[in-house]
Design a protein around this motif. Structure first.
Motif, short mmCIF file in Angstrom:
data_model
loop_
_atom_site.label_atom_id
_atom_site.label_comp_id
_atom_site.label_asym_id
_atom_site.label_seq_id
_atom_site.Cartn_x
_atom_site.Cartn_y
_atom_site.Cartn_z
N PRO A 254 0.81 -1.23 0.00
CA PRO A 254 0.00 0.00 0.00
C PRO A 254 0.84 1.27 0.00
N LEU A 255 1.98 1.25 0.72
CA LEU A 255 2.84 2.44 0.74
C LEU A 255 3.45 2.68 -0.63
N GLY A 256 3.86 1.60 -1.30
CA GLY A 256 4.42 1.73 -2.64
C GLY A 256 3.41 2.27 -3.63
N LEU A 257 2.17 1.77 -3.57
CA LEU A 257 1.12 2.26 -4.46
C LEU A 257 0.78 3.72 -4.17
N LEU A 258 0.76 4.07 -2.88
CA LEU A 258 0.44 5.44 -2.49
C LEU A 258 1.49 6.42 -3.00
N LEU A 288 10.26 16.45 -6.61
CA LEU A 288 9.15 16.08 -5.73
C LEU A 288 8.22 15.06 -6.38
N SER A 289 8.23 15.03 -7.69
CA SER A 289 7.43 14.05 -8.42
C SER A 289 8.19 12.74 -8.60
N ALA A 290 9.47 12.83 -9.00
CA ALA A 290 10.24 11.63 -9.33
C ALA A 290 10.59 10.81 -8.10
N LEU A 291 10.93 11.48 -7.00
CA LEU A 291 11.37 10.76 -5.81
C LEU A 291 10.30 9.82 -5.24
N PRO A 292 9.05 10.27 -5.06
CA PRO A 292 8.02 9.33 -4.59
C PRO A 292 7.78 8.17 -5.56
N ILE A 293 7.86 8.46 -6.87
CA ILE A 293 7.65 7.39 -7.84
C ILE A 293 8.74 6.33 -7.71
N LEU A 294 10.01 6.77 -7.61
CA LEU A 294 11.12 5.83 -7.48
C LEU A 294 11.02 5.03 -6.19
N MET A 295 10.70 5.71 -5.10
CA MET A 295 10.56 5.01 -3.81
C MET A 295 9.38 4.04 -3.86
N LEU A 297 8.08 2.53 -6.53
CA LEU A 297 8.41 1.37 -7.36
C LEU A 297 9.32 0.40 -6.62
N GLN A 298 10.26 0.93 -5.84
CA GLN A 298 11.14 0.08 -5.05
C GLN A 298 10.35 -0.75 -4.04
N LEU A 299 9.39 -0.11 -3.40
CA LEU A 299 8.56 -0.82 -2.42
C LEU A 299 7.69 -1.88 -3.09
N ILE A 300 7.14 -1.56 -4.26
CA ILE A 300 6.33 -2.54 -4.99
C ILE A 300 7.17 -3.73 -5.42
N LEU A 301 8.38 -3.47 -5.90
CA LEU A 301 9.28 -4.57 -6.28
C LEU A 301 9.67 -5.41 -5.07
N ALA A 302 9.86 -4.76 -3.93
CA ALA A 302 10.17 -5.50 -2.71
C ALA A 302 9.01 -6.41 -2.32
#
Length: 331
Positions: A254-258, A288-295, A297-302
């Protein structure tokens, strides 16, 4: 009746297979204890045809009052096999496209306690794969990937393969009335097995296509399949990561999707605003846009890595026997 683990039962859904079903029955080896032929309200009268021409005493003809599709026919066979005391139930089609000589290959891993459920995979042999039409390969790859996501069995392929075997103790736990009864049956049963944490194993087999014409129309079922895959995925995630257990993966998804959603919406809105005004988007806004997306995606992959490593490894029916043995020793 109590089940005997040595009893192998074969279930054959019968719908317009009168040209082949007797040959299928004749090819079933002596290792099989009983054969259930289910007339799924067949317009050709498969049940009457088998009763009239069959000479194998192991055959029991069952009849569905209304056509229920392959899933409904298989469930009728499962119920009868369970009631009669089968140990392993193998399902093959009656159209001659599945080799009955492979029954021991499918029942073997279940009998040896290596798996709760086995299914065929026609994509092991590279020579066989080369002979398949490209559209069939592509379609199966897409269906397999969707099934991996929705069912949680990331190590399986060829999800619509109907050559299967199941341990009776696992079959008893299936919600027969909830399982999809038509073309989604093979895929839906994998989802149900995952909710039981059952071990499923692929069995290599050759592809065989006879003169039977498939009733499956891809254009008619693609939308239904997508909806049902999404439904099963949502249920599986809820059951496995929130209802029955909580883990780090329960937070990662959920955090990754958010974060991914926030970064995407924030970035697009500012990009559109800058485009309308004809100005460049500030570097800070881009970050501010790219950083949440990268984080995100990392959480979703995890989460996906956790989910892939969570494929059931200990057969369900063996766990039950161990528990019974421990209780018996304590008494």
């Amino acid at each position: 009746m109590f089940s005997d683990s040595r009893h192998i039962a074969v279930v054959i859904p019968c719908y317009r297979v009168t040209n082949h079903v007797l040959g299928v029955i004749a090819a079933i080896g002596p290792e099989v204890w009983r054969i259930y032929a289910i007339d799924d309200k067949c317009p050709d009268g498969s049940g009457d045809f088998i009763e009239k021409h069959n000479v194998d005493p192991r055959v029991v003809v069952l009849r569905n009052e209304v056509n229920q599709g392959v899933g409904g026919a298989v469930m009728a066979g499962y119920r009868a096999a369970i009631a009669d005391g089968a140990g392993v139930i193998v399902k093959i089609d009656g159209d001659g496209q599945m080799d009955p000589a492979l029954v021991p290959d499918f029942a073997g891993p279940v009998l040896r306690g290596e798996a709760d459920y086995t299914k065929g995979n026609r994509f092991y042999d590279l020579e066989e794969i080369r002979s398949m039409p490209a559209i069939r390969l592509f379609g199966n790859a897409v269906l397999s990937f969707m099934t991996k996501i929705s069912s949680g069995y990331w190590d399986l392929f060829d999800p619509t393969n109907g050559y299967t075997a199941i341990h009776v103790d696992v079959a008893k736990r299936l919600p027969f009335d909830k399982i999809s009864k038509r073309y989604f049956f093979e895929t839906d049963i994998l989802f149900r097995l995952n909710t039981l944490r059952a071990v499923v194993q692929d069995v290599p087999m050759d592809a065989s296509y006879g003169d039977e014409v498939s009733n499956l129309k891809i254009s008619k079922i693609v939308g239904e399949f997508i909806i049902k895959h999404c439904r099963n995925f949502t249920k599986r995630i809820f059951y496995n990561y929130y209802l029955r257990d909580l883990s780090i993966a329960s937070v990662e998804l959920p955090l990754g999707l958010l974060l991914t959603g926030f970064g995407t919406v924030y970035g697009l809105s500012h990009w559109l605003s800058a485009a309308r005004e004809g100005t460049a988007t500030p570097a800070g806004t881009v970050m501010l846009s790219a950083l949440p997306i990268l984080m995100g995606l990392q959480l979703i992959l995890a989460f996906l890595a956790f989910d892939i490593n969570s494929v059931p490894k200990t057969p369900w029916h063996r766990r039950g026997r161990r528990a019974a043995a421990v209780i018996g020793e304590e008494k």
